[in-house]
Design an enzyme around this catalytic site. Structure first.
Site, PDB file in Angstrom:
ATOM      1  N   LYS A 111       0.822  -1.217   0.000  1.00 52.68           N
ATOM      2  CA  LYS A 111       0.000   0.000   0.000  1.00 52.68           C
ATOM      3  C   LYS A 111       0.851   1.260   0.000  1.00 52.68           C
ATOM      4  O   LYS A 111       0.452   2.272  -0.564  1.00 52.68           O
ATOM      5  CB  LYS A 111      -0.955  -0.007   1.203  1.00 52.68           C
ATOM      6  CG  LYS A 111      -2.087  -1.006   1.027  1.00 52.68           C
ATOM      7  CD  LYS A 111      -3.191  -0.817   2.038  1.00 52.68           C
ATOM      8  CE  LYS A 111      -4.332  -1.784   1.776  1.00 52.68           C
ATOM      9  NZ  LYS A 111      -5.346  -1.795   2.810  1.00 52.68           N
ATOM     10  N   LYS A 194      -5.084 -10.711  -6.210  1.00 53.92           N
ATOM     11  CA  LYS A 194      -6.360 -10.989  -5.526  1.00 53.92           C
ATOM     12  C   LYS A 194      -7.420  -9.966  -5.934  1.00 53.92           C
ATOM     13  O   LYS A 194      -7.092  -8.835  -6.298  1.00 53.92           O
ATOM     14  CB  LYS A 194      -6.169 -11.033  -4.012  1.00 53.92           C
ATOM     15  CG  LYS A 194      -5.917  -9.709  -3.386  1.00 53.92           C
ATOM     16  CD  LYS A 194      -6.063  -9.743  -1.867  1.00 53.92           C
ATOM     17  CE  LYS A 194      -5.850  -8.315  -1.418  1.00 53.92           C
ATOM     18  NZ  LYS A 194      -6.169  -7.927  -0.129  1.00 53.92           N
ATOM     19  N   LYS A 197     -10.753  -4.264  -3.473  1.00 49.21           N
ATOM     20  CA  LYS A 197     -11.613  -3.076  -3.532  1.00 49.21           C
ATOM     21  C   LYS A 197     -10.932  -1.955  -4.287  1.00 49.21           C
ATOM     22  O   LYS A 197     -11.564  -1.085  -4.849  1.00 49.21           O
ATOM     23  CB  LYS A 197     -11.880  -2.555  -2.116  1.00 49.21           C
ATOM     24  CG  LYS A 197     -12.732  -3.432  -1.254  1.00 49.21           C
ATOM     25  CD  LYS A 197     -12.929  -2.748   0.105  1.00 49.21           C
ATOM     26  CE  LYS A 197     -13.422  -3.707   1.154  1.00 49.21           C
ATOM     27  NZ  LYS A 197     -12.628  -3.724   2.366  1.00 49.21           N
TER      28      LYS A 197
HETATM   29  P1  TYM Z   1     -10.621  -6.051   4.288  1.00 49.63           P
HETATM   30  O1  TYM Z   1     -11.615  -4.973   4.507  1.00 49.63           O
HETATM   31  O2  TYM Z   1      -9.543  -5.806   3.289  1.00 49.63           O
HETATM   32  O3  TYM Z   1     -11.354  -7.385   3.882  1.00 49.63           O
HETATM   33  C1  TYM Z   1     -12.438  -7.898   4.648  1.00 49.63           C
HETATM   34  C2  TYM Z   1     -12.429  -9.408   4.660  1.00 49.63           C
HETATM   35  O4  TYM Z   1     -12.499  -9.899   3.304  1.00 49.63           O
HETATM   36  C3  TYM Z   1     -11.417 -10.800   3.057  1.00 49.63           C
HETATM   37  N1  TYM Z   1     -10.998 -10.653   1.653  1.00 49.63           N
HETATM   38  C4  TYM Z   1     -10.916 -11.664   0.784  1.00 49.63           C
HETATM   39  N2  TYM Z   1     -11.167 -12.981   0.906  1.00 49.63           N
HETATM   40  C5  TYM Z   1     -10.995 -13.750  -0.192  1.00 49.63           C
HETATM   41  N3  TYM Z   1     -10.588 -13.272  -1.402  1.00 49.63           N
HETATM   42  C6  TYM Z   1     -10.330 -11.960  -1.576  1.00 49.63           C
HETATM   43  N4  TYM Z   1      -9.951 -11.493  -2.754  1.00 49.63           N
HETATM   44  C7  TYM Z   1     -10.485 -11.092  -0.459  1.00 49.63           C
HETATM   45  N5  TYM Z   1     -10.311  -9.753  -0.269  1.00 49.63           N
HETATM   46  C8  TYM Z   1     -10.632  -9.517   1.022  1.00 49.63           C
HETATM   47  C9  TYM Z   1     -10.311 -10.353   4.012  1.00 49.63           C
HETATM   48  O5  TYM Z   1      -9.384 -11.370   4.257  1.00 49.63           O
HETATM   49  C10 TYM Z   1     -11.117  -9.983   5.243  1.00 49.63           C
HETATM   50  O6  TYM Z   1     -11.409 -11.124   6.005  1.00 49.63           O
HETATM   51  N6  TYM Z   1      -7.447  -5.714   8.130  1.00 49.63           N
HETATM   52  C11 TYM Z   1      -8.749  -6.181   7.752  1.00 49.63           C
HETATM   53  C12 TYM Z   1      -9.869  -5.637   8.602  1.00 49.63           C
HETATM   54  C13 TYM Z   1      -9.678  -5.789  10.064  1.00 49.63           C
HETATM   55  C14 TYM Z   1      -9.841  -6.985  10.798  1.00 49.63           C
HETATM   56  C15 TYM Z   1      -9.595  -6.633  12.147  1.00 49.63           C
HETATM   57  C16 TYM Z   1     -10.140  -8.286  10.433  1.00 49.63           C
HETATM   58  C17 TYM Z   1      -9.373  -4.802  10.948  1.00 49.63           C
HETATM   59  N7  TYM Z   1      -9.316  -5.315  12.223  1.00 49.63           N
HETATM   60  C18 TYM Z   1      -9.657  -7.597  13.170  1.00 49.63           C
HETATM   61  C19 TYM Z   1     -10.206  -9.246  11.452  1.00 49.63           C
HETATM   62  C20 TYM Z   1      -9.951  -8.895  12.799  1.00 49.63           C
HETATM   63  C21 TYM Z   1      -9.003  -5.756   6.303  1.00 49.63           C
HETATM   64  O7  TYM Z   1      -8.448  -4.792   5.830  1.00 49.63           O
HETATM   65  O8  TYM Z   1      -9.958  -6.478   5.688  1.00 49.63           O
END
Ligand code: TYM
Length: 332
Positions: A111, A194, A197
């Site tokens: 990032k 992957k 967003k």
């Molecule tokens: P984020 O917002 O990027 O994604 C949310 C969830 O979606 C999953 N994900 C995917 N799974 C499969 N294939 C993909 N292409 C894909 N893109 C995203 C992510 O693995 C996630 O489970 N850091 C985290 C948010 C967060 C969090 C936490 C998660 C903040 N604090 C505490 C768990 C526990 C994030 O940016 O997810």
């Protein structure tokens, strides 16, 4: 006691990866665990956000949780900034986190890009806040997609560092729960990246609120190689786009990738794409329609979030107090 915590960033464009890799799995977990699902708005601020869009996206993620089948009565749904205990614990944890651990985080490197010195402190410290999100509830399990694995390992390391430093067993080491074939859904334009967003190409991902036509068009345009689908699982070697489409099909149809391949083995991609579109329109179309219905009444969503935040705070603050006391912070 088993307790689950997980979250999604409200950064717009919730997609099929978020749904299949995370949110859909949470629905099933509600039966067996006490669950807390957060919309991590403070994490979103690690990159520039338009304030009005952030508010909108926060409600959108809440709507996605509800539309997917998260039961707000049983499960806590709230946005992170409503419960200040996350940030307070993050400070205590950041004082025990060596820079070397953060320097290893691949998502920061991706990032921040080449301009590392211009990246914000928040983006760098992000995994410590993520550890605090989990530990402030003493969560034992964290269901996520595969891309979050490294952050979760760090959360375990940070919990261990706190327990060791203060010679206590305050924090359980949270277990990642990474489920099956959709743990890493790849871009429809490039099977080596992957689904994300932030991808500039809108055709790289299926968004949860895409309409039927758009879903069909995106699958039709999905990149494929010139060969027909392989005849056996071994035939996926060096064919990431083929493997991804079969993976998505199997996740949507709730069958194994082997069963999905059996169905399409040796066929043209057009056959798979046609059936994939139909399935996705049924599954995602229903979620999207319910999201739209929920979003037409923002006050209902706000009520759900407020109620969830009160319940979350009732769990988080006593745990924060315990950690503060362990650290020697005087609270007369
Ligand atoms: P984020 O917002 O990027 O994604 C949310 C969830 O979606 C999953 N994900 C995917 N799974 C499969 N294939 C993909 N292409 C894909 N893109 C995203 C992510 O693995 C996630 O489970 N850091 C985290 C948010 C967060 C969090 C936490 C998660 C903040 N604090 C505490 C768990 C526990 C994030 O940016 O997810």
């Amino acid at each position: 006691m088993n307790r689950i915590f997980s979250g999604v960033q409200p950064t717009g464009n919730l997609h099929l990866g978020n749904y299949l890799g995370a949110i859909r799995n949470w629905v099933k977990l509600q039966k067996d665990y006490e669950c807390i699902f957060c919309i991590v708005d403070l994490h979103a601020l690690t990159l520039p956000q338009d304030p009005a869009e952030l508010r909108e996206s926060t409600r959108e993620v809440a709507a996605a949780y509800l539309a997917a089948g998260i039961d707000e009565k049983r499960t806590i749904i709230f946005n992170q900034s409503m419960v200040g205990a996350h940030v307070e614990l993050a400070w205590l944890l950041s004082c025990l986190t060596p820079l070397g651990w953060l320097n290893r985080m691949t998502q920061f490197k991706e990032k921040a890009g080449k301009e590392r010195d211009l990246a914000g402190l928040g983006l760098y410290a992000y995994p410590v806040l993520m550890a605090a999100d989990i530990l402030v509830y003493k969560a034992t399990h964290v269901p996520v997609g595969e891309d979050q694995k490294q952050h979760l390992e760090l959360a375990r390391d940070i919990a261990g560092a706190f327990n060791r430093h203060y010679n206590c067993d305050c924090f359980p080491l949270p277990e990642p729960q990474i489920f099956g074939t959709a743990a890493r859904v790849m871009s429809l334009r490039d099977g080596t990246r992957k689904m994300s967003k932030s991808d500039v190409s809108d055709y790289s991902r299926i968004n949860l609120m895409d309409d039927a036509d758009l879903i069909a068009r995106k699958f039709r345009r999905a990149k494929t190689d010139p060969e027909r689908l392989p005849l056996s699982p071994e035939g996926f070697q060096a064919r990431p786009e083929a493997e991804n489409l079969i993976g998505i099909y199997s996740a949507l149809a709730e069958i194994s990738p082997e069963q999905a391949l059996e169905r399409f083995a040796g066929q043209n991609f057009s056959v798979l794409k046609e059936e994939l579109s139909e399935l996705a329109i049924t599954v995602i179309g229903a979620v999207g329609a319910e999201m739209r219905r929920l979003l037409s009444d923002p006050s209902h969503i706000d009520k759900v979030l407020k109620n969830g935040a009160e319940r979350a705070a009732a769990i988080a603050f006593p745990i924060l107090r315990e950690a503060q006391e362990i650290c020697g912070l005087l609270r007369p």
